[in-house]
Design a protein around this motif. Structure first.
Motif, PDB file in Angstrom:
ATOM      1  N   ASP A 119     -48.216 -17.310 -28.479  1.00  0.00           N
ATOM      2  CA  ASP A 119     -47.668 -17.390 -27.127  1.00  0.00           C
ATOM      3  C   ASP A 119     -48.203 -18.599 -26.372  1.00  0.00           C
ATOM      4  O   ASP A 119     -47.474 -19.282 -25.658  1.00  0.00           O
ATOM      5  CB  ASP A 119     -47.974 -16.107 -26.356  1.00  0.00           C
ATOM      6  N   ARG A 120     -49.509 -18.882 -26.556  1.00  0.00           N
ATOM      7  CA  ARG A 120     -50.102 -20.056 -25.891  1.00  0.00           C
ATOM      8  C   ARG A 120     -49.507 -21.339 -26.461  1.00  0.00           C
ATOM      9  O   ARG A 120     -49.271 -22.302 -25.735  1.00  0.00           O
ATOM     10  CB  ARG A 120     -51.621 -20.061 -26.064  1.00  0.00           C
ATOM     11  N   ILE A 121     -49.259 -21.387 -27.760  1.00  0.00           N
ATOM     12  CA  ILE A 121     -48.697 -22.584 -28.398  1.00  0.00           C
ATOM     13  C   ILE A 121     -47.273 -22.835 -27.876  1.00  0.00           C
ATOM     14  O   ILE A 121     -46.883 -23.958 -27.627  1.00  0.00           O
ATOM     15  CB  ILE A 121     -48.694 -22.447 -29.924  1.00  0.00           C
ATOM     16  N   MET A 122     -46.517 -21.778 -27.686  1.00  0.00           N
ATOM     17  CA  MET A 122     -45.124 -21.901 -27.294  1.00  0.00           C
ATOM     18  C   MET A 122     -44.938 -22.258 -25.825  1.00  0.00           C
ATOM     19  O   MET A 122     -43.856 -22.614 -25.405  1.00  0.00           O
ATOM     20  CB  MET A 122     -44.372 -20.606 -27.617  1.00  0.00           C
ATOM     21  N   LYS A 123     -45.982 -22.170 -25.015  1.00  0.00           N
ATOM     22  CA  LYS A 123     -45.859 -22.500 -23.579  1.00  0.00           C
ATOM     23  C   LYS A 123     -45.664 -23.967 -23.361  1.00  0.00           C
ATOM     24  O   LYS A 123     -46.002 -24.821 -24.006  1.00  0.00           O
ATOM     25  CB  LYS A 123     -47.088 -22.029 -22.815  1.00  0.00           C
TER      26      LYS A 123
END
Length: 123
Positions: A119-123
């Motif tokens: 989720d952090r990577i996709m932000k």
């Protein structure tokens, strides 16, 4: 402790390789990988060498001895305006490989942590 054939199977799973694909890529005798996986034969030094020369991300030390990491990971960085940018697709690919390994051998908590990382990577 795992033997070399079991480590080969793990690598094939991580890289999504079939015995046929590996045989073709490494120019091996037809059926050689399949027989090794079924325990009907072993891997000789020439076969091991061909596999290692074909798949340059396969860590030879891990493959032969089980020590170290399975994959040799090269850091890919692009410097732009004094900031380091990392390709999101590369990160997602690495995430998927790590996720697969965690599912094989780590606790259930790892899945939640990996989802948060994704989720952090996709932000």
């Amino acid at each position: 402790m795992e033997n070399i054939t079991e480590r080969l199977v793990k690598y094939m799973e991580v890289k999504d390789l079939t015995a046929y694909r590996m045989t073709a890529d490494a120019n091996l005798s037809v059926g050689l990988i399949g027989k090794a996986i079924k325990g009907k034969s072993g891997l000789n030094i020439e076969t091991i060498e061909k596999i290692l020369l074909t798949y340059d991300d396969l860590n030879a030390q891990w493959f032969v001895t089980g020590k170290g990491e399975m994959l040799i990971v090269e850091e890919i960085e692009v410097e732009q305006s004094n900031e380091i940018m990392v390709d999101k697709e590369l990160l997602l690919d690495m995430f998927q490989k790590v996720d697969y390994l965690f599912k094989l051998s780590i606790q259930e908590n790892a899945t939640q942590e990996l989802n948060a990382l994704r989720d952090r990577i996709m932000k």
